[in-house]
Design a protein around this motif. Structure first.
Motif, mmCIF file in Angstrom:
data_model
loop_
_atom_site.group_PDB
_atom_site.id
_atom_site.type_symbol
_atom_site.label_atom_id
_atom_site.label_comp_id
_atom_site.label_asym_id
_atom_site.label_seq_id
_atom_site.Cartn_x
_atom_site.Cartn_y
_atom_site.Cartn_z
ATOM 1 N N LYS A 13 0.842 -1.196 0.000
ATOM 2 C CA LYS A 13 0.000 0.000 0.000
ATOM 3 C C LYS A 13 0.880 1.251 0.000
ATOM 4 N N ILE A 14 0.642 2.112 -0.963
ATOM 5 C CA ILE A 14 1.404 3.347 -1.114
ATOM 6 C C ILE A 14 0.546 4.517 -0.648
ATOM 7 N N ARG A 15 1.071 5.270 0.301
ATOM 8 C CA ARG A 15 0.290 6.386 0.835
ATOM 9 C C ARG A 15 0.511 7.636 -0.017
ATOM 10 N N ILE A 16 -0.583 8.266 -0.375
ATOM 11 C CA ILE A 16 -0.555 9.433 -1.246
ATOM 12 C C ILE A 16 -1.242 10.608 -0.557
ATOM 13 N N LYS A 17 -0.643 11.767 -0.687
ATOM 14 C CA LYS A 17 -1.297 12.997 -0.238
ATOM 15 C C LYS A 17 -2.227 13.436 -1.355
ATOM 16 N N VAL A 18 -3.525 13.307 -1.140
ATOM 17 C CA VAL A 18 -4.515 13.529 -2.197
ATOM 18 C C VAL A 18 -4.904 14.997 -2.272
ATOM 19 N N TYR A 19 -4.862 15.560 -3.486
ATOM 20 C CA TYR A 19 -5.347 16.914 -3.737
ATOM 21 C C TYR A 19 -6.766 16.895 -4.287
ATOM 22 N N ASP A 20 -7.058 15.930 -5.146
ATOM 23 C CA ASP A 20 -8.352 15.847 -5.839
ATOM 24 C C ASP A 20 -9.134 14.663 -5.263
ATOM 25 N N GLU A 21 -9.977 14.932 -4.281
ATOM 26 C CA GLU A 21 -10.710 13.865 -3.603
ATOM 27 C C GLU A 21 -11.663 13.126 -4.545
ATOM 28 N N SER A 22 -12.204 13.816 -5.536
ATOM 29 C CA SER A 22 -13.156 13.182 -6.442
ATOM 30 C C SER A 22 -12.512 12.047 -7.227
ATOM 31 N N VAL A 23 -11.232 12.173 -7.517
ATOM 32 C CA VAL A 23 -10.501 11.114 -8.201
ATOM 33 C C VAL A 23 -9.797 10.209 -7.193
ATOM 34 N N GLY A 24 -9.293 10.809 -6.122
ATOM 35 C CA GLY A 24 -8.535 10.055 -5.131
ATOM 36 C C GLY A 24 -9.293 8.892 -4.529
ATOM 37 N N LYS A 25 -10.596 9.042 -4.366
ATOM 38 C CA LYS A 25 -11.384 7.968 -3.748
ATOM 39 C C LYS A 25 -11.533 6.760 -4.670
ATOM 40 N N ARG A 26 -11.117 6.885 -5.941
ATOM 41 C CA ARG A 26 -11.204 5.761 -6.884
ATOM 42 C C ARG A 26 -9.901 4.966 -6.972
ATOM 43 N N LEU A 27 -8.937 5.278 -6.130
ATOM 44 C CA LEU A 27 -7.620 4.669 -6.250
ATOM 45 C C LEU A 27 -7.439 3.407 -5.409
ATOM 46 N N ASP A 28 -8.447 3.043 -4.601
ATOM 47 C CA ASP A 28 -8.298 1.901 -3.694
ATOM 48 C C ASP A 28 -8.513 0.586 -4.447
ATOM 49 N N LYS A 29 -7.654 0.325 -5.411
ATOM 50 C CA LYS A 29 -7.702 -0.901 -6.199
ATOM 51 C C LYS A 29 -6.277 -1.301 -6.548
ATOM 52 N N LYS A 30 -6.111 -2.492 -7.071
ATOM 53 C CA LYS A 30 -4.779 -2.971 -7.402
ATOM 54 C C LYS A 30 -4.291 -2.387 -8.726
ATOM 55 N N PHE A 31 -3.008 -2.028 -8.727
ATOM 56 C CA PHE A 31 -2.357 -1.533 -9.929
ATOM 57 C C PHE A 31 -1.093 -2.354 -10.196
ATOM 58 N N ALA A 32 -0.905 -2.764 -11.435
ATOM 59 C CA ALA A 32 0.367 -3.357 -11.851
ATOM 60 C C ALA A 32 1.352 -2.227 -12.121
ATOM 61 N N VAL A 33 2.628 -2.448 -11.782
ATOM 62 C CA VAL A 33 3.633 -1.392 -11.876
ATOM 63 C C VAL A 33 4.622 -1.704 -12.988
ATOM 64 N N GLU A 34 4.908 -0.705 -13.814
ATOM 65 C CA GLU A 34 5.980 -0.837 -14.810
ATOM 66 C C GLU A 34 6.985 0.289 -14.590
ATOM 67 N N ASN A 35 8.268 -0.014 -14.822
ATOM 68 C CA ASN A 35 9.324 0.933 -14.478
ATOM 69 C C ASN A 35 10.192 1.372 -15.655
ATOM 70 N N TYR A 36 9.733 1.171 -16.890
ATOM 71 C CA TYR A 36 10.643 1.412 -18.004
ATOM 72 C C TYR A 36 10.496 2.779 -18.668
ATOM 73 N N ARG A 37 9.574 3.626 -18.198
ATOM 74 C CA ARG A 37 9.412 4.944 -18.809
ATOM 75 C C ARG A 37 10.577 5.866 -18.420
ATOM 76 N N GLU A 38 10.809 6.858 -19.251
ATOM 77 C CA GLU A 38 11.931 7.771 -19.023
ATOM 78 C C GLU A 38 11.719 8.655 -17.799
ATOM 79 N N PHE A 39 10.497 9.195 -17.647
ATOM 80 C CA PHE A 39 10.272 10.204 -16.625
ATOM 81 C C PHE A 39 9.238 9.816 -15.571
ATOM 82 N N ALA A 40 8.685 8.617 -15.656
ATOM 83 C CA ALA A 40 7.601 8.274 -14.730
ATOM 84 C C ALA A 40 7.513 6.770 -14.510
ATOM 85 N N ILE A 41 6.918 6.410 -13.391
ATOM 86 C CA ILE A 41 6.490 5.039 -13.138
ATOM 87 C C ILE A 41 5.002 4.989 -13.470
#
Length: 335
Positions: A240-268
């Motif tokens: 579980k990754i803790r995030i400081k949420v700015y946009d609650e309307s979107v933030g409340k939709r994040l409580d689900k599983k995400f697969a992670v990829e690490n090959y982008r230049e500037f982002a995960i």
């Protein structure tokens, strides 16, 4: 796969907090805590002789063993001398209820093998070489050999991640369980990794479990919230990754599983099965640790950039960023 465990520290020499320490071990067993590290030497309480500290430990262990804790005690040659014990005779520790001893410093590899014939021995990663570990692995019952790092109470004295990983490698390659310490916010003293000294228990336990099998709170009498946070990490089957949420309307939709990829230049980039945001495209100033959303993707940026077509949701701190980088699957939760 090695089973994860969590624990805490008790210092019997602090007689003035004995009752609190006994209450602690009774109150947190249902949170999943199953290990107790005990320090009885002068470094843990200067006013209490070792033999008195051991006597108090006996009282505490009566309660601990009723609850089936694994309790181990820090020893060195001076402590054994004061107690008229030796590597060949650890009977006094077994008789009062200890299940393990931590060989802090001053013991030969042969003495450690002798001790392991009597009870579990915790090796100190900074007091033993790889060759000595191999000798012990060949001559001792590996089921009675574990490892536990030091904690470092002095500010800036904790070890680096790089050295930590190298020491851990020696034990992981040989199938030996490893433990390490985190501090708690009341004291911020007894931590193994310096980078975790002022990190909240949830995040520090989350981080440390990427490297070790056992996480112990080093500081005595941690508050219940710290214990609860460590327990939540321990009991979770996903990072579980803790995030400081700015946009609650979107933030409340994040409580689900995400697969992670690490090959982008500037982002995960983290993927979900379902769309998270289907609203208008927003052009957002992107910065290091920014958490943004595009459709079913969460992007966590690794450096400061310019303006991009993403919906900003919030941000994470550096420790959580490191945890994401070490994970293949995560869930985002609000801080």
């Amino acid at each position: 796969m090695t089973k994860r465990r969590i624990g805490f520290s008790i210092f019997p020499g602090w007689k003035e907090i004995k009752d609190e320490q006994i209450s602690l071990l009774k109150n947190v067993r249902d949170l999943g805590f199953s290990e107790i590290f005990m320090g009885i030497g002068p470094g843990t309480h200067w006013r209490t002789p070792v033999n008195e500290a051991l006597s108090v430990a006996k009282e505490i262990l009566k309660e601990a063993n009723k609850l089936d804790y694994y309790a181990f005690v820090d020893i060195n040659p001076q402590i054994l001398k004061e107690l008229n014990a030796s590597p060949r005779n650890l009977s006094m520790f077994m008789e009062i209820g200890f299940k393990g001893v931590r060989a802090d410093y001053g013991f030969s590899k042969e003495e450690i093998v002798e001790m392991s014939k009597q009870m579990t021995v915790e090796l100190n990663p900074f007091e033993i070489s790889e060759e000595e570990v191999d000798f012990i692995a060949r001559n001792a019952n590996l089921e009675r050999i574990k490892a536990c790092h030091n904690y470092y109470p002095v500010l800036y004295s904790g070890i680096s991640k790089e050295i930590f990983m190298e020491k851990n490698r020696i034990f992981k390659e040989r199938g030996i369980e490893i433990g390490a310490f985190i501090s708690n916010p009341k004291l911020n003293l007894r931590t193994t990794l310096e980078v975790l000294r002022y990190v909240e228990p949830f995040d520090s336990a989350n981080y440390l479990f990427k490297f070790v099998d056992r996480v112990l709170i080093g500081d005595p009498i941690p508050d219940y919230e710290s214990l609860r946070q460590v327990s939540e990490v321990f009991k979770s089957d996903i990072t579980k990754i803790r995030i400081k949420v700015y946009d609650e309307s979107v933030g409340k939709r994040l409580d689900k599983k995400f697969a992670v990829e690490n090959y982008r230049e500037f982002a995960i980039v983290c993927y979900s099965r379902d769309n998270i945001y289907e609203g208008e495209t927003c052009y957002t100033k992107l910065f290091k640790n920014a958490v943004v959303v595009r459709g079913r993707e969460i992007w966590i940026f690794t450096r400061d950039l310019g303006i991009g077509p993403y919906r900003l949701v919030g941000e994470i701190d550096d420790i959580n960023m490191e945890i994401v980088k070490m994970s293949s699957e995560i869930m985002l939760i609000s801080k």
